[in-house]
Design a protein around this motif. Structure first.
Motif, PDB file in Angstrom:
ATOM      1  N   THR A 250      -7.150 -51.188   0.023  1.00 30.86           N
ATOM      2  CA  THR A 250      -8.264 -51.934  -0.552  1.00 30.86           C
ATOM      3  C   THR A 250      -8.051 -52.141  -2.058  1.00 30.86           C
ATOM      4  OG1 THR A 250      -9.691 -51.041   1.144  1.00 30.86           O
ATOM      5  CG2 THR A 250     -10.779 -51.918  -0.816  1.00 30.86           C
ATOM      6  N   SER A 251      -7.547 -51.108  -2.736  1.00 35.04           N
ATOM      7  CA  SER A 251      -7.288 -51.235  -4.174  1.00 35.04           C
ATOM      8  C   SER A 251      -5.796 -51.422  -4.425  1.00 35.04           C
ATOM      9  CB  SER A 251      -7.764 -49.970  -4.897  1.00 35.04           C
ATOM     10  OG  SER A 251      -7.143 -49.886  -6.165  1.00 35.04           O
ATOM     11  N   PRO A 252      -5.450 -52.345  -5.339  1.00 36.10           N
ATOM     12  CA  PRO A 252      -4.025 -52.549  -5.640  1.00 36.10           C
ATOM     13  C   PRO A 252      -3.410 -51.354  -6.351  1.00 36.10           C
ATOM     14  CG  PRO A 252      -5.384 -53.858  -7.110  1.00 36.10           C
ATOM     15  CD  PRO A 252      -6.311 -53.260  -6.095  1.00 36.10           C
ATOM     16  N   TYR A 253      -4.249 -50.445  -6.836  1.00 38.44           N
ATOM     17  CA  TYR A 253      -3.728 -49.269  -7.563  1.00 38.44           C
ATOM     18  C   TYR A 253      -3.481 -48.077  -6.642  1.00 38.44           C
ATOM     19  CZ  TYR A 253      -5.395 -52.338 -11.174  1.00 38.44           C
ATOM     20  OH  TYR A 253      -5.599 -53.454 -11.932  1.00 38.44           O
TER      21      TYR A 253
ATOM     22  N   ALA B   2      -2.287 -35.557   1.080  1.00 37.20           N
ATOM     23  CA  ALA B   2      -1.883 -36.874   1.609  1.00 37.20           C
ATOM     24  C   ALA B   2      -2.034 -37.946   0.526  1.00 37.20           C
ATOM     25  CB  ALA B   2      -2.740 -37.226   2.828  1.00 37.20           C
ATOM     26  N   LEU B   3      -1.054 -38.837   0.462  1.00 35.51           N
ATOM     27  CA  LEU B   3      -1.084 -39.884  -0.573  1.00 35.51           C
ATOM     28  C   LEU B   3      -2.034 -41.022  -0.220  1.00 35.51           C
ATOM     29  CD1 LEU B   3       2.676 -40.245  -1.658  1.00 35.51           C
ATOM     30  CD2 LEU B   3       0.846 -38.911  -2.736  1.00 35.51           C
ATOM     31  N   SER B   4      -2.388 -41.118   1.069  1.00 37.52           N
ATOM     32  CA  SER B   4      -3.419 -42.106   1.403  1.00 37.52           C
ATOM     33  C   SER B   4      -4.328 -41.547   2.491  1.00 37.52           C
ATOM     34  CB  SER B   4      -2.806 -43.450   1.805  1.00 37.52           C
ATOM     35  OG  SER B   4      -1.984 -43.326   2.905  1.00 37.52           O
ATOM     36  N   ASP B   5      -5.599 -41.905   2.382  1.00 33.79           N
ATOM     37  CA  ASP B   5      -6.625 -41.496   3.358  1.00 33.79           C
ATOM     38  C   ASP B   5      -6.685 -39.986   3.592  1.00 33.79           C
ATOM     39  OD1 ASP B   5      -7.488 -44.083   3.620  1.00 33.79           O
ATOM     40  OD2 ASP B   5      -6.494 -44.472   5.527  1.00 33.79           O
ATOM     41  N   LYS B   6      -6.634 -39.208   2.506  1.00 35.81           N
ATOM     42  CA  LYS B   6      -6.622 -37.750   2.694  1.00 35.81           C
ATOM     43  C   LYS B   6      -7.949 -37.198   3.225  1.00 35.81           C
ATOM     44  CE  LYS B   6      -6.935 -36.479  -2.246  1.00 35.81           C
ATOM     45  NZ  LYS B   6      -8.366 -36.568  -2.462  1.00 35.81           N
TER      46      LYS B   6
END
Ligand code: PEP
Ligand code: MN
Length: 264
Positions: free
Chosen positions: A60-63, A232-236
């Motif tokens: 969702t976020s480009p960052y 986790a680097l995404s969705d932790k």
């Protein structure tokens, strides 16, 4: 609804027919080879054949972490061969289809691309199994029409995945539309699985929603697991650890037996 392919019913691929429950588990995104090896060993120990492995992440976020991208293909190849696992990964760009054919066993269309008709048509021209997620703002009819695009172009290897829809309720990331499972199963012969991780966005709800999904007739689950969820680097917030995952696999397999759906 004029859904020719759906009324004819889809031909399920061989590997799907051999599975009791189509359980796909793994991290949101591929982060490193050691992370993937830990997950792969855990899946093998638990008789899970399908590993989710995000190569390109539509965030969702480009960052936010966008996935390792092309660098991850070598990791996928290594894990697939060493552990004999089937890889499920989301495609975000038509030009990647050629690559995916060689590395990925089931191509995932994410919620944000459910109505990307050009990708659907291109996948329809292939024989690669496609996991079609429901868009979070889409009706069941729109979802089935998206599925129909793939079928009508000649590819009958489609699995539908309910992953929650956007409602006014803020306590969960999305609202799991559990009724879509029996609705779709009554209308089609396409397998339907549920992703309780993206539906809720909460690790503590993944268990209860998994049980409810299988009890409602779903053919399987897609769950985000991580060797160390807090890192986790995404969705932790929605990732579960191995102990919790083991517990869920055991319970859903029991429910499936009670429903008389196990094939053994
Ligand atoms: C995913 O499964 O990695 C994902 C991004 O899910 P969704 O498309 O359902 O948001
Ligand atoms: Mn995710």
């Amino acid at each position: 609804m004029n859904l020719v392919g759906l009324h004819d019913g889809s031909v399920l691929s061989d590997f799907y027919n051999k599975e009791d429950l189509l359980i796909i588990a793994g991290p949101c995104a591929i982060e490193s080879l050691p992370q993937m090896e830990e997950v792969a060993k855990f899946l093998v120990e638990n008789n899970i054949t399908f590993m989710r492995a995000g190569i390109f992440k539509p965030r969702t976020s480009p960052y936010s972490f966008q996935g390792l991208g092309e660098e991850a293909f070598q990791i996928v190849k290594y894990i697939k061969e060493k552990y004999n696992l089937k890889i499920v990964s989301e495609i975000v760009n038509i030009k990647d289809i050629e690559f995916y054919k060689d590395y990925v066993d089931i191509v995932q269309i994410g919620a944000r691309n459910m109505q990307n008709f050009e990708i659907l048509k291109e996948l329809g021209k292939t024989k690669i199994p496609v996991l079609l997620k429901r868009g979070f703002g889409n009706t069941i009819e729109e979802w089935l029409n998206a599925c129909e695009y793939i079928l009508s172009y000649g590819n009958s290897q489609v699995i539908l995945c309910e992953r929650g829809i956007r409602t006014f309720e803020p306590s969960t990331r999305n609202t799991l539309d559990i009724s879509s499972v029996p609705v779709v199963k009554n209308l089609t012969k396409i397998p339907v699985i549920v992703d309780p991780s993206h539906a809720s966005g909460r690790a503590d709800l993944v268990g209860p929603l998994s049980l409810a999904s299988i009890a409602s007739g779903a053919d399987g689950l897609m769950i985000e697991i991580h060797p160390s969820p807090k890192d986790a680097l995404s969705d932790k917030d929605q990732a579960i650890g191995f102990d919790e995952a083991r517990n869920i696999f055991k319970k859903v397999r029991e429910i499936n037996k009670i429903l008389g759906k196990d094939k053994n």
